[in-house]
Enzyme design. Structure first.
Site, PDB file in Angstrom:
ATOM      1  CG  ASP A 132       5.680  31.833  -4.346  1.00 47.29           C
ATOM      2  OD1 ASP A 132       4.964  32.821  -4.544  1.00 47.29           O
ATOM      3  OD2 ASP A 132       5.983  31.016  -5.240  1.00 47.29           O
ATOM      4  CD  GLU A 146      -0.768  32.262  -8.811  1.00 48.24           C
ATOM      5  OE1 GLU A 146      -0.749  31.187  -9.428  1.00 48.24           O
ATOM      6  OE2 GLU A 146       0.027  33.194  -9.052  1.00 48.24           O
TER       7      GLU A 146
END
EC number: 3.2.1.99
Length: 321
Positions: free
Chosen positions: A34, A200
């Site tokens: 991420d 997401e």
């Protein structure tokens, strides 16, 4: 032809066969999950933030590296009183009124007991970060969303926080003028009604007259212990709109709130499960899509995921890498 040259050529041919360029070069500390990227205004140094180690971050003189790990943004964890406040996820970084903001997620895997927090620094130097706790974007089992994966976007004079993971997927909430707390209620901007609603990691980027909503779709993690069926692993998709606040559609005109999403990057060659993306305007290279991915020649564990990046071509009106 040497074995090493053959491997490189074969990898390039495999990538081209699927229409995707291989990730750009990364030197130094390249294991990330991420990633979030920004360039410091004062000296042009690059900073990269990532999940793990209470938001680990690294710096470099260029997007290629060499990347050097500096340490943790919040070495003592977050002041948010929720499980997971010592294991912070999914950072997002922005410059707001001359101050660097890192938004982070507090949660545990599969839980809706979640919140998006904020840490700030005027320099991004190690040990310069102040934790401000929750932005007021929080969730519980009574909410239709999960308050993780925050992404700040400024449109004109208004800040918005895009966020969400599974459940009813991606929401957006207006923020106050300092971008420190939520200003009004949130609304849905992307939703896949099928299956487990595996959407997401929203990231919004404006190019030309369009607002592009990038997101990750599919199964993100744990590939070393349980490999998803082919095509169900992470991939990067996009929808676009002429407004920052809604009516996003994909290249086929399907609404992003009804399962729409055009694939930008997916598994190809030795690249597997790319996602957790962002977009960065590099002063030399132009728009860059950055993300994490698995190199199948190295390993599938979450700790082995690598920092990837590619130049984006918007000439068709849709991002192509």
């Amino acid at each position: 032809m040497s074995a090493s040259v053959f491997v490189v050529v074969a990898s390039c041919l495999a990538a081209l066969a699927h229409g995707y360029a291989n990730p750009g070069s990364c030197l130094g500390a390249c294991n990330v999950h991420d990633p979030a990227l920004i360039r410091r205004e004062s000296d042009g140094k690059y900073f990269r933030f990532s999940t793990g180690n209470k938001i680990s971050y690294a710096s470099s003189s260029s997007i290629e590296g060499p990347w050097t790990v500096l340490g943790s943004v919040l070495p003592s964890g977050s002041s948010i009183d929720l499980p997971g406040n010592d294991d912070l996820w999914a950072p997002d970084v922005s410059l707001v009124n001359g101050v660097y903001h890192v938004y982070y997620s507090v949660s545990t895997f599969g839980s809706q007991s979640s919140a998006i927090g904020l840490a700030t620094s005027s320099t991004m130097d190690l040990n310069s970060w102040t934790d401000h706790g929750s932005t007021g974007i929080q969730s519980s089992s009574s909410k239709p969303y999960n308050a993780i994966d925050g992404n700040l976007f400024k449109d004109g004079g208004t800040y918005y926080m895009n966020f969400g993971s599974f459940w009813h997927d991606i929401y957006q909430a207006p923020m106050n003028s300092a971008a420190t707390s939520v200003a009004s209620s949130s609304y849905n901007i992307a939703y896949n009604p099928s299956g487990t609603h595996a959407v997401e990691g929203a990231f919004m980027y404006k190019y030309g007259n369009y607002y592009y909503l990038f997101f990750s779709a599919g199964i993100c993690c744990g590939y070393d212990t349980s490999r998803p069926a082919s095509g169900e692993e992470y991939k990067i998709k996009v929808c676009r709109s002429t407004s920052a606040t809604g009516n996003f559609v994909d290249a086929n005109g399907v609404a992003c709130t009804n399962g729409g999403g055009t694939v930008v990057l997916e598994s190809h060659g030795n690249v597997y499960g790319p996602g957790g993306q962002g977009v960065f305007t590099d002063p030399s290279l132009g728009p860059i899509l950055y993300y994490h991915y698995v190199d199948t020649t190295i390993g599938y564990a979450d700790s082995q995921k690598l920092f990837g990046w590619n130049k984006i071509d918007f000439s068709s009106g849709w991002p192509v890498v």
